[in-house]
Design an enzyme around this catalytic site. Structure first.
Site, short mmCIF file in Angstrom:
data_model
loop_
_atom_site.label_atom_id
_atom_site.label_comp_id
_atom_site.label_asym_id
_atom_site.label_seq_id
_atom_site.Cartn_x
_atom_site.Cartn_y
_atom_site.Cartn_z
N TYR A 1 0.84 -1.20 0.00
CA TYR A 1 0.00 0.00 0.00
C TYR A 1 0.87 1.25 0.00
O TYR A 1 0.73 2.12 -0.87
CB TYR A 1 -0.90 -0.03 1.23
CG TYR A 1 -1.88 1.11 1.34
CD1 TYR A 1 -3.01 1.17 0.52
CD2 TYR A 1 -1.70 2.13 2.28
CE1 TYR A 1 -3.93 2.21 0.64
CE2 TYR A 1 -2.61 3.16 2.41
CZ TYR A 1 -3.72 3.20 1.58
OH TYR A 1 -4.63 4.24 1.71
N ASP A 2 1.81 1.32 0.96
CA ASP A 2 2.62 2.54 1.13
C ASP A 2 3.46 2.84 -0.12
O ASP A 2 3.47 3.96 -0.62
CB ASP A 2 3.58 2.40 2.32
CG ASP A 2 2.87 2.14 3.64
OD1 ASP A 2 1.65 1.91 3.61
OD2 ASP A 2 3.53 2.17 4.69
N GLU A 3 4.17 1.79 -0.59
CA GLU A 3 5.05 2.01 -1.75
C GLU A 3 4.23 2.19 -3.03
O GLU A 3 4.63 2.92 -3.93
CB GLU A 3 6.06 0.88 -1.90
CG GLU A 3 7.05 0.76 -0.73
CD GLU A 3 8.06 1.92 -0.65
OE1 GLU A 3 7.89 2.94 -1.34
OE2 GLU A 3 9.01 1.79 0.14
N VAL B 1 -9.96 1.08 12.49
CA VAL B 1 -10.19 1.15 13.93
C VAL B 1 -11.56 1.75 14.31
O VAL B 1 -12.23 1.25 15.22
CB VAL B 1 -9.01 1.87 14.64
CG1 VAL B 1 -8.95 3.35 14.30
CG2 VAL B 1 -9.07 1.67 16.12
N PHE C 1 -14.27 -0.52 16.36
CA PHE C 1 -14.64 -0.21 17.75
C PHE C 1 -16.15 0.04 17.88
O PHE C 1 -16.78 -0.41 18.83
CB PHE C 1 -13.85 1.01 18.26
CG PHE C 1 -12.40 0.73 18.60
CD1 PHE C 1 -11.85 -0.53 18.41
CD2 PHE C 1 -11.58 1.74 19.11
CE1 PHE C 1 -10.51 -0.79 18.72
CE2 PHE C 1 -10.24 1.50 19.43
CZ PHE C 1 -9.70 0.23 19.22
N ASP D 1 -0.41 -1.60 23.11
CA ASP D 1 -0.85 -0.99 24.38
C ASP D 1 -1.83 0.16 24.16
O ASP D 1 -2.29 0.78 25.12
CB ASP D 1 0.38 -0.52 25.20
CG ASP D 1 1.20 0.53 24.43
OD1 ASP D 1 0.75 0.99 23.35
OD2 ASP D 1 2.30 0.89 24.90
N GLY D 2 -2.13 0.45 22.91
CA GLY D 2 -3.11 1.51 22.61
C GLY D 2 -2.53 2.91 22.73
O GLY D 2 -3.27 3.90 22.65
P1 NAD Z 1 -12.72 1.98 0.36
O1 NAD Z 1 -12.05 0.65 0.45
O2 NAD Z 1 -14.04 2.14 1.03
O3 NAD Z 1 -12.89 2.43 -1.15
C1 NAD Z 1 -12.03 2.03 -2.18
C2 NAD Z 1 -12.88 1.75 -3.41
O4 NAD Z 1 -12.02 1.37 -4.49
C3 NAD Z 1 -13.85 0.57 -3.21
O5 NAD Z 1 -15.11 0.90 -3.71
C4 NAD Z 1 -13.21 -0.57 -4.01
O6 NAD Z 1 -14.14 -1.52 -4.45
C5 NAD Z 1 -12.56 0.21 -5.13
N1 NAD Z 1 -11.44 -0.52 -5.75
C6 NAD Z 1 -10.43 -1.16 -5.15
N2 NAD Z 1 -9.60 -1.70 -6.07
C7 NAD Z 1 -10.12 -1.36 -7.29
C8 NAD Z 1 -9.74 -1.63 -8.62
N3 NAD Z 1 -8.64 -2.36 -8.90
N4 NAD Z 1 -10.50 -1.15 -9.63
C9 NAD Z 1 -11.62 -0.42 -9.38
N5 NAD Z 1 -12.04 -0.15 -8.12
C10 NAD Z 1 -11.29 -0.61 -7.09
O7 NAD Z 1 -11.66 3.04 0.93
P2 NAD Z 1 -11.81 4.61 1.17
O8 NAD Z 1 -11.56 4.86 2.61
O9 NAD Z 1 -13.04 5.13 0.54
O10 NAD Z 1 -10.54 5.15 0.39
C11 NAD Z 1 -10.63 5.78 -0.87
C12 NAD Z 1 -9.26 6.25 -1.30
O11 NAD Z 1 -8.73 7.17 -0.35
C13 NAD Z 1 -8.24 5.11 -1.43
O12 NAD Z 1 -7.43 5.33 -2.56
C14 NAD Z 1 -7.43 5.23 -0.17
O13 NAD Z 1 -6.12 4.76 -0.34
C15 NAD Z 1 -7.46 6.73 0.10
N6 NAD Z 1 -7.28 6.99 1.52
C16 NAD Z 1 -8.30 6.82 2.41
C17 NAD Z 1 -8.08 7.05 3.75
C18 NAD Z 1 -9.17 6.91 4.78
O14 NAD Z 1 -8.89 7.07 5.97
N7 NAD Z 1 -10.41 6.67 4.43
C19 NAD Z 1 -6.81 7.43 4.21
C20 NAD Z 1 -5.80 7.56 3.27
C21 NAD Z 1 -6.04 7.36 1.93
N1 UDP Z 2 -6.36 -0.80 15.66
C1 UDP Z 2 -6.75 -1.35 16.86
N2 UDP Z 2 -7.82 -2.19 16.87
C2 UDP Z 2 -8.53 -2.49 15.74
C3 UDP Z 2 -8.13 -1.91 14.52
C4 UDP Z 2 -7.03 -1.07 14.51
O1 UDP Z 2 -6.14 -1.09 17.90
O2 UDP Z 2 -9.50 -3.26 15.87
C5 UDP Z 2 -5.22 0.14 15.64
C6 UDP Z 2 -4.14 -0.18 14.60
O3 UDP Z 2 -3.18 -1.08 15.12
C7 UDP Z 2 -3.56 1.21 14.36
C8 UDP Z 2 -4.74 2.15 14.55
O4 UDP Z 2 -5.71 1.42 15.29
O5 UDP Z 2 -2.59 1.51 15.33
C9 UDP Z 2 -5.36 2.62 13.24
O6 UDP Z 2 -5.61 1.47 12.46
P1 UDP Z 2 -6.41 1.53 11.08
O7 UDP Z 2 -6.38 0.14 10.53
O8 UDP Z 2 -7.71 2.18 11.29
O9 UDP Z 2 -5.58 2.53 10.16
P2 UDP Z 2 -4.02 2.77 9.88
O10 UDP Z 2 -3.19 1.88 10.74
O11 UDP Z 2 -3.86 2.47 8.44
O12 UDP Z 2 -3.83 4.20 10.23
#
Ligand code: NAD
Ligand code: UDP
Length: 338
Positions: free
Chosen positions: A168-170, A210, A214, A229-230
């Site tokens: 995801y990150d890369e 998370v 929750f 540890d949260g």
């Molecule tokens: P989500 O999983 O609810 O939505 C992602 C959508 O993309 C889904 O509808 C999924 O079916 C669709 N999808 C996945 N792979 C696909 C593919 N190969 N072709 C077509 N559609 C595809 O997630 P979200 O929270 O709505 O996130 C939307 C975007 O925002 C993502 O790119 C995510 O990386 C980015 N983002 C979200 C958050 C967040 O906290 N919500 C944080 C950082 C980045």
């Molecule tokens: N987390 C948790 N319990 C859960 C789900 C997530 O303690 O049931 C923690 C997780 O380890 C992370 C934080 O909550 O430290 C946020 O996790 P999330 O998966 O929401 O997003 P991201 O880690 O990608 O920011």
């Protein structure tokens, strides 16, 4: 004095461009449009009178999220995978397609990185051909487990390139590179938002992030699973605030990004667990589970740029945003009889 003047000119420019754009109806493609954020963005753009083409492969997205728009003649659904090339005539493209929850993006890591990289190439290639503006939903994960706090856009990050989060990150880092190179090499009109943890209604019941975990655990009276540890922190942004940030970034001409969009109010995960228990009136107990590998210890956006260039900052507090999110899941659970 001079600095303040500069800021207010930019805020006025954003306001004028935004207001003008509200009256220009566009055809807009949203990849990942049936997901959590995509569905909120669809709603916002339809309300502004635009035509929305929602592309999704329904990996984590749901028809339920877009059913309210299916009768709207300005809304069109296209089942398609963003990794496969597509041709379509639009004015703007929002590239949101990508699973965002660790359990989902780690389910098929190769597909996740392909989605970010090939999805970006397909969106950028299309934008170049049809001269459309293209927006990338990037992420705070580009900062990895940050050693700078809060995180400004100039920080290059601390990312493990071979860990379980790397797909995801890369993938997202490479997508940013592609956006910048298509811009420099081919003058493609790009915008990049770095999204920090965002929550709200329309998150998937099995999302695994998370806030939804929750809330569902609390509503069902199950144990609240705090990993580690949260004491790790996140800064939670309500979806409506985030979408406002997206729209402002897309419809101004001052900055291309990358720009942080998130809420700087930072909480430990334990604080979040206690708040959810409190607000749901649940009797759930907090239990600890192992911390997943490479879980970032702290995260908070520096939103100085968003304030300066977009005149944007979040308005919804965690407590205000949790209320409608809890109501949403409460209704969802009672409908599904869970
Ligand atoms: P989500 O999983 O609810 O939505 C992602 C959508 O993309 C889904 O509808 C999924 O079916 C669709 N999808 C996945 N792979 C696909 C593919 N190969 N072709 C077509 N559609 C595809 O997630 P979200 O929270 O709505 O996130 C939307 C975007 O925002 C993502 O790119 C995510 O990386 C980015 N983002 C979200 C958050 C967040 O906290 N919500 C944080 C950082 C980045
Ligand atoms: N987390 C948790 N319990 C859960 C789900 C997530 O303690 O049931 C923690 C997780 O380890 C992370 C934080 O909550 O430290 C946020 O996790 P999330 O998966 O929401 O997003 P991201 O880690 O990608 O920011």
């Amino acid at each position: 004095m001079h600095f303040k003047f500069f800021i207010s000119i930019n805020v006025i420019k954003v306001w004028i461009t935004e207001t003008t754009n509200r009256f220009i109806f566009m055809r807009i493609l949203i990849t990942g449009g049936a997901g959590f954020l995509g569905s909120h963005l669809s709603k916002r753009l339809l309300n502004e009178g635009h035509q929305v083409i929602c592309m999704d492969n329904f990996f984590t997205g749901h028809k339920r999220n877009i059913i309210p728009y299916m009768e709207n003649s300005n809304f069109e659904l296209m089942r398609h995978d963003v990794t496969d090339p597509f041709k379509i005539e639009v004015d703007q493209i929002y590239n949101l397609a990508c699973p965002a929850s660790p359990i989902h993006y780690q389910h098929n890591p190769i597909k996740t990185i392909k989605t970010s990289v090939m999805g970006a190439i397909n969106c950028l290639g299309l934008a170049k051909r049809i001269n459309a503006r293209v927006f990338q939903a990037s992420t705070s994960e580009v900062y990895g487990d940050p050693s700078v706090h809060p995180q400004p856009e100039g920080y290059w990050g601390n990312v493990n390139p071979i860990g379980i989060r790397s797909c995801y990150d890369e993938g997202k880092r490479c997508a940013e590179t592609l956006f910048m190179d298509y811009h420099r090499q081919n003058a493609v009109d790009i915008r990049i938002a770095r999204v920090f943890n965002t929550y709200g209604p329309n998150m998937c019941q099995q999302d695994g992030r998370v806030v939804s975990n929750f809330i569902i655990q609390a509503l069902q009276g199950h144990d609240i699973t705090v990993y580690g540890d949260g004491q790790q922190t996140r800064s939670f942004c309500y979806c409506d605030d985030l979408i406002e940030g997206f729209i402002r970034l897309m419809n101004q001409d001052t900055v291309k990004g990358p720009i942080n969009i998130g809420n700087p109010d930072e909480f430990t995960i334990l604080e979040l667990a206690k708040k959810v228990i409190d607000m749901t009136g649940s009797r759930s107990k907090i239990i600890n589970k192992p911390l997943p590998a490479d879980d970032p210890r702290q995260r908070q956006p520096d939103i100085t740029q968003a304030k300066e260039f977009l005149g944007w900052e979040p308005e919804v507090s965690l407590e205000q945003g949790l209320k409608p999110t809890i109501e949403y899941f409460d209704q969802l659970l009672s409908e599904s009889g869970a």
